[in-house]
Design a protein around this motif. Sequence first.
Motif, PDB file in Angstrom:
ATOM      1  N   HIS A  82      62.967  43.515  17.587  1.00 13.50           N
ATOM      2  CA  HIS A  82      63.239  42.685  18.477  1.00 13.50           C
ATOM      3  C   HIS A  82      64.201  41.588  19.121  1.00 13.50           C
ATOM      4  CE1 HIS A  82      60.842  39.544  16.812  1.00 13.50           C
ATOM      5  NE2 HIS A  82      60.852  38.638  18.028  1.00 13.50           N
TER       6      HIS A  82
ATOM      7  N   VAL B  46      61.711  39.243  26.581  1.00 14.03           N
ATOM      8  CA  VAL B  46      61.888  40.124  24.887  1.00 14.03           C
ATOM      9  C   VAL B  46      62.061  41.193  25.050  1.00 14.03           C
ATOM     10  CG1 VAL B  46      60.649  40.962  22.544  1.00 14.03           C
ATOM     11  CG2 VAL B  46      60.521  38.192  24.242  1.00 14.03           C
TER      12      VAL B  46
ATOM     13  N   GLU C 299      55.406  44.891  14.125  1.00 11.38           N
ATOM     14  CA  GLU C 299      56.834  44.682  13.751  1.00 11.38           C
ATOM     15  C   GLU C 299      56.526  45.071  12.098  1.00 11.38           C
ATOM     16  OE1 GLU C 299      59.745  42.499  16.485  1.00 11.38           O
ATOM     17  OE2 GLU C 299      59.913  42.419  14.779  1.00 11.38           O
TER      18      GLU C 299
ATOM     19  N   ASN D  72      54.275  40.428  22.170  1.00  8.28           N
ATOM     20  CA  ASN D  72      54.830  39.854  21.370  1.00  8.28           C
ATOM     21  C   ASN D  72      54.504  39.242  20.271  1.00  8.28           C
ATOM     22  OD1 ASN D  72      57.253  39.610  19.705  1.00  8.28           O
ATOM     23  ND2 ASN D  72      57.907  38.009  21.096  1.00  8.28           N
ATOM     24  N   CYS D  73      52.728  39.791  19.940  1.00  8.53           N
ATOM     25  CA  CYS D  73      52.634  38.791  18.775  1.00  8.53           C
ATOM     26  C   CYS D  73      53.137  39.914  17.274  1.00  8.53           C
ATOM     27  CB  CYS D  73      51.391  39.177  19.466  1.00  8.53           C
ATOM     28  SG  CYS D  73      50.984  40.699  18.073  1.00  8.53           S
ATOM     29  N   MET D  74      53.646  40.728  17.956  1.00  6.39           N
ATOM     30  CA  MET D  74      55.406  40.977  16.062  1.00  6.39           C
ATOM     31  C   MET D  74      54.146  41.779  15.358  1.00  6.39           C
ATOM     32  SD  MET D  74      58.224  38.056  16.579  1.00  6.39           S
ATOM     33  CE  MET D  74      56.916  36.796  16.600  1.00  6.39           C
TER      34      MET D  74
ATOM     35  N   ILE E 193      65.473  38.178  21.495  1.00  3.53           N
ATOM     36  CA  ILE E 193      64.745  37.186  22.422  1.00  3.53           C
ATOM     37  C   ILE E 193      65.505  36.289  23.056  1.00  3.53           C
ATOM     38  CG2 ILE E 193      63.171  35.417  23.085  1.00  3.53           C
ATOM     39  CD1 ILE E 193      61.745  35.949  20.955  1.00  3.53           C
TER      40      ILE E 193
ATOM     41  N   CYS F  16      48.494  47.570  16.848  1.00  3.41           N
ATOM     42  CA  CYS F  16      49.008  46.778  18.297  1.00  3.41           C
ATOM     43  C   CYS F  16      47.457  46.700  19.384  1.00  3.41           C
ATOM     44  CB  CYS F  16      49.257  47.451  19.468  1.00  3.41           C
ATOM     45  SG  CYS F  16      50.063  46.569  20.788  1.00  3.41           S
TER      46      CYS F  16
ATOM     47  N   THR G 252      61.514  45.921  27.766  1.00  7.82           N
ATOM     48  CA  THR G 252      61.918  44.155  27.318  1.00  7.82           C
ATOM     49  C   THR G 252      60.565  44.087  28.573  1.00  7.82           C
ATOM     50  OG1 THR G 252      63.122  44.900  29.478  1.00  7.82           O
ATOM     51  CG2 THR G 252      64.304  44.556  27.465  1.00  7.82           C
TER      52      THR G 252
ATOM     53  N   CYS H 170      52.769  44.431  26.686  1.00  8.74           N
ATOM     54  CA  CYS H 170      53.414  43.621  24.879  1.00  8.74           C
ATOM     55  C   CYS H 170      53.075  42.272  25.018  1.00  8.74           C
ATOM     56  CB  CYS H 170      54.325  44.737  24.211  1.00  8.74           C
ATOM     57  SG  CYS H 170      55.129  42.950  23.115  1.00  8.74           S
TER      58      CYS H 170
ATOM     59  N   LYS I 194      57.940  36.834  28.013  1.00 11.44           N
ATOM     60  CA  LYS I 194      56.627  36.702  27.555  1.00 11.44           C
ATOM     61  C   LYS I 194      56.012  35.323  28.503  1.00 11.44           C
ATOM     62  CE  LYS I 194      54.390  35.535  22.947  1.00 11.44           C
ATOM     63  NZ  LYS I 194      53.421  35.231  24.631  1.00 11.44           N
TER      64      LYS I 194
ATOM     65  N   ARG J   1      62.514  44.920  22.732  1.00 11.52           N
ATOM     66  CA  ARG J   1      61.731  45.386  21.410  1.00 11.52           C
ATOM     67  C   ARG J   1      62.357  46.902  21.336  1.00 11.52           C
ATOM     68  NH1 ARG J   1      56.957  42.955  21.186  1.00 11.52           N
ATOM     69  NH2 ARG J   1      57.863  42.319  18.703  1.00 11.52           N
TER      70      ARG J   1
END
Lengths: 343, 148, 416, 638
Positions: C62, C74, C52, C47-49, C64, C93, C119, C45, C122, C76
Amino acid sequence: MDMILNALKYLAYVLIFPGFLFCFLSGLLLCGIDRKLVARMQKRVGPPILQPFYDFFKLCGKETIVPAAANKFMFLMAPLLGLAALVVLQLFIPVFQFNIPAFTEVADVIVILYLLLIPAVSIILGGASTGSPYAGVGLSREMVTVLACELPLVLVLLSVGKVVGASYQGGICFSMTKIVEYQMSHGSLITHAGLIPAAIAFLLVIPGETGNHPFDAAEAETEICEGMLAEYSGAPLGVFKLNHGIKMLTMTSLFVMLFFGGLGSGIESLVALVGLTGTAAHMVSVLLAVLLLFLLCVIVTAVGISLVHAVTARLKIEQIFKYYWTVVSGLALLSLVLVWYGL
Amino acid sequence: MFKKLIAESTGKSPWLFHINAGSCNGCDIELVSVLTPRYDAERLGFKLTGSPRHADIVVVTGPVTQQSLNRVLRSIEQVPDPKCIVTMGSCPQSGNVFRGSYSVAGPLSKYVHVDVDVAGCTPKPEAVIDGLYLATQILAEKRKEMKK
Amino acid sequence: MDFPFVKEAISKLFSKPSCEMYVPDKTKLGAPNYRGRIVFHPEKCINCMMCERVCSGNAITHVIEKTPEGEDKVTRTFYLGSCTFCATCMDFCGHGAIEFTRDYHMIATKEEDLMVSGTFIKKAPVKKAPAAKPAAPKPAAAPAPAEGGKVIKPRDDGKPVQVPSKCVYCTICAKKCPAGALNVDRANKTWELDEDLCVGCGTCSDACPKKAILMPGDEPVTEGAPAPAPAPAPKAAPAAAALIQPRDDGKPVQVPSKCVYCTLCAKKCPAGALTVDRANKTWELDEDLCVGCGTCAEACPKKAILMPGDEPVAADAPAAAPAPKAAAPAPAPKKEEPAPKAEEKPAEPAKPVEPRDDGRPVQDPAKCIYCTICARKCPVGALTVDRAAKTWELDESMCIGCGNCYEVCPKKAILI
Amino acid sequence: MKYIDLLNFLNPVHFPIIAIMLYFLGAFLIVLFGRNRIVRNCIAFLATGLTLTLLILLVKPILIDGGIIPYWMGNRVPAGGYAIGIALEVDALSLFFGLLVATAVFVAILYSFSYMSEDDNEPQYYTLFLMLAGGVLGMVFSGDLFNMFIMVEILTFAAVALTAFRNRVTGALEAAFKYLVVGCIGSTCILAGTILLYQQTHTLNLAQLAYVIPRVGGTNVTVAFALLFIGFCTKAFIVPFHPLAADAHGAAPAPVSVMISGVLTKSGIYGIIRLSFFLFQTMNLGTMQFWLVFLGSVSMFVCVTMALAQHDFKRLLAFHSISQIGYVLTAVGLATTLGASAGLYHAMNHTLFKGLLFLTAGAVLHETGTTDLGKLGGLSKKMPWTTALFLIGAASISGIPPFNGFASKWLIYQASYEKAVETGNIGFALVTICALVTSTLTLASFVKVTQSVFFGQLPKECENAKEVSWGMRLAMSILAILCLVTGLFPNAVQKLLTIPAGSALFNPNAYINGMWQSHLPETAAPAVQTVGVWNPTNWLILLMIALLSICIVAIASKYDAVRENKGEKVALKYSLFYGGEETEFSQVGGGDLFWGFKQNWRHYFSFMHNLHSGIVNDYSLWAVVALALAMVYALIVL
């Protein structure tokens, strides 16, 4: 001394053999077999045979809630009254040629016919005492169902009385023991030509009288939330379910006694063949008779109640009434006329 | 003997009462399909009853809308002890896609202690049977506590 | 009096029931691509969200935290109790961090059993002296004022940065951006990045034909002299000091003097090997893409492309019209152009009309009789002349400065 | 047969005339001293109480020893074969009816002490009431046809006046008017019949008539028979005349409806029996039996189905009383000893449980002010005593075994089916079936009343209903105990009361001998033996044992450790399940129960609905048509 012994004996009769315990066990067993058969007919595995026992004991374990609007005494007494009436009813039905004279002398077919009203009245009183509107509707449907089953039942009993009565002085005979004795000598009444429509009519009445599937508009769980039992929970509900089981037993054993009485004659010879004598022979033959009765009851339930339950949908109360007062009563009337004019 | 019998059969004949708190009927038909020949919950003693007074396990489906809130709570209140509350599908647990809407009164767990959640947006019938089976075991324990 | 199903009921009584054997084991799986319990691969991941944002039941959250080294850890979590199992997050994704297994046994007595979480740390961008990070948090529309020789550094917060000199505002990056964070205006040459929309996915820098967008991790680019003709061009120019020879390897060659950079050849090129930029007069041929079909040569209105087999042409042939234009803009840097053009137009009516310096025609209202011949002759239809309303409009963006209107105008009312 | 000595004052032979006189004397005294409430109550209580004791003393000589007491008013003993004076003749049959009348009157008076306390001009009420009682007792004991007519006149007018006693009740005056019109038609028929008979036989004495009529015969006599028959039918509210009874009961106060349904109808039945069994001795004719049985079963079935469709508690009870009279008439019409004793037994039971039901209806009216089934509900919480008593009454009327209704109905089924087998005519079997089905319909309608009035939801208006005063409850519980006692010991009741009365029916010569000391051969009626087997005492012991043992087991397993609603406000857990809704009141109306049954019989019900139009001229038209038919039938048959 023998007075006490006698009283104990009769108490045992009431509580153990043909009375409470026997009814309790065989009633619920019959109910379990019925549910299993219905499931198997729908290609389902179905609940275990002892499921009604589990249901009954679970309900006894649950908490009983008496709604505020209910009349407490009537709410709790109604199921017990129904149970007492049913147990007493079962005492009057002889087991083939073995019966307890003290009981079977006390009541005859008309009294049995009326005794079948008391469980219905008890469930009605129970439902009415809760005051719930569902009970109100269920109660009126139950009354119409009892009304519907009354006519054919009367016709059948009268025609049986006429046939059996021919050989007795009064011209009619309503006592169960005489009916069974008649069948011992003249062969089961089912073989009597004029009575075949009556037998069919009685078979069709059984699901109606016991309130089983196609005719259970009174306790329809989908439309009126279990009708009169809507407010019942815990032990009283368990007793009502027990009443339902015993009623099935009573109706089927009444059917067996009325139309298959003759089968009992074989037992005596069988026991004699085995060479038992005296009380042992009596005990064994009574046991055999009871087993034969229960077996026949199971067969009758299979045909009369389970098959009908598996293949039909619930009828509206108006259709139930029309069905019973036209089709079934017509059959019974036919047999009365046949019997009357000398068949 | 009588006590032992009762304790043993409490788990063996769980009767269900189904409350639809505004569900899209996906879970409702799935719950009923549990009683069909293929999955046949009746072999474990399950039976759908018409009134809360007869029920042991209350199955709630739907995101408990504002309208249905007090009706659901009232019906659950009328179920005699020992009782189990099973939520079926995601809606009763969290309001699912309807969360935050003006007419959703929030997850059921805000009002009543939920015993078993069967997750899945229309969970599979086998999952539902597992959930209900778990509920019967919880029922048996609750019966013991109630007895004490 | 027909009794339905009696035959079936009795026959089924003796046949095997059709129930599945119920055994409460957890290993049973659903159908092949059944969307059951979610499994999260935190290492993939970034964490480009995106997940979500697309989740309908907003089941994904998520948290942080700053790790001691300054990177953000992070975690999630997917709350299965609020998930509709539609697997849109899996589709969105980009990196395959979310996977739906076939396990459908999702029964829980406590809420925590339904939480699936993972977790990861990043990857922060490589630490370097923070070069001229764009001062204003929201980069100005036009890149920083051009002080020649400036070094453009990639940003450290994962967002793309534009190299103004290289950018031709072809708006491809805006079209490709999945989050719609970029808007580029070809006409007034603006390139804006919307900070919060941008997810730093880097699709824009991949899509940019001119490699004008730098992502963290690319090498910084020094702006340098805004040589209109980038490197590939020189190959052609030095060869024929006076004479332009057609090439021998079957590829086309440009005659800069004749060429008016009308980009027709680039448009026509089937392989997309030619990139012609009108503004800074660049004509590049991409050797490996070019298939040598010659369509550019034919399409060229000015015959400014020589294919092997044509006669060589003198570099500064006195083709009247284009020559002076080609020479004029060379020295001025690209940026002034838009500005002068802007004020010069409004002043036009008062003074006698002179030709414009960007190679586009201009009308002399006195001579023009609005005969609309010029509009008809214009190859790209950039002119709209209305005989009745006496109006003559030129659409700059369409006009390619080929001069047809100038040639056909009977009254010589158009100057170029 | 023992003759009784005339002179001794305490000698039972004077008791009948003293009984009748007591009633009229009481009525007269109340007019004089009626202002003061206590004095009035004492007089009334004394009058009715003494009469009842006198009649009970009479039971030994007449019912047990089978004697007959003739009594010549003013000691004008018949001379030269002609009876000039007015005679009273009390045989087993009339004493049986007399006892019924006395008990009903005694209980009704007890009840009305507190029931009528709020009404104004109470003295008039008691005078009329005692006049009515005196009239009926006089008619039952009278041995003279014209004297019977006079007594019938007295009781009709007293009943009409009492029906309209509460003239502010809607429909009271109209009902009284209807009753008056049809009643008068009936009385004129009786008068005409008496005159025709007197013209033919020159005598009015019943015994002499019984002796002379079979020998004279002729068309005039048959016409007289038809007239008298229709006259008594109007008094007994048989089928063509039954709607006015429903209106009368609807409006009359409860004790009066006890009298009308319990006593007046019995006087009509007594008249018919005297007529057909003694005077004209026609009952051995098959056609006459068919006529009575047909009338009985038609009124039985019609009135029960009409009762199912009623919305008012009292009108429902009125229709039921007529259907029970139908039972009695059918049983008597069978003309077998078992049938007659069963019929009389049912007549007695009917007076008891119908009285009880009307009194409970009165109690409900007294507390809530309305008898509309739709507006009532849930009274069992407020009036537990009345509910219990009502349930006893309802159980006995619908023939639930331990109570008296079942005993008599069981005998009626035996009798009718035995008659069917004997005569080989299937018609009587259908009568048995009709009787059984009617008793279930009765149960159905009483289930409806139970649910609409006593159980179900308590509406707002009946909130402040509370239990009735002890006086009313005492009266009702006397009747309830009598219901239970007569139900539990049918053999004793039969041996003591109904069999002597039943066999008296078949022995007119004894009646004649009793009156004239002549020596006609007496026909001993065959002994009454029942084919069925039912021994209620053992049966009940069995049921009690079973019930007791089950209750003990239940209580042992803490069956009644239930959780109830504590405190005033109904907690959510104990409120009723309305599918989750919050409605406080949703009474299932009394009217729309049994939709299934009514739906199937809708054509029958709509036809019946138009028939019972409630307009006087319709009813009088029916009366005249019935008279004509009876006349035609009598002429053909006799």
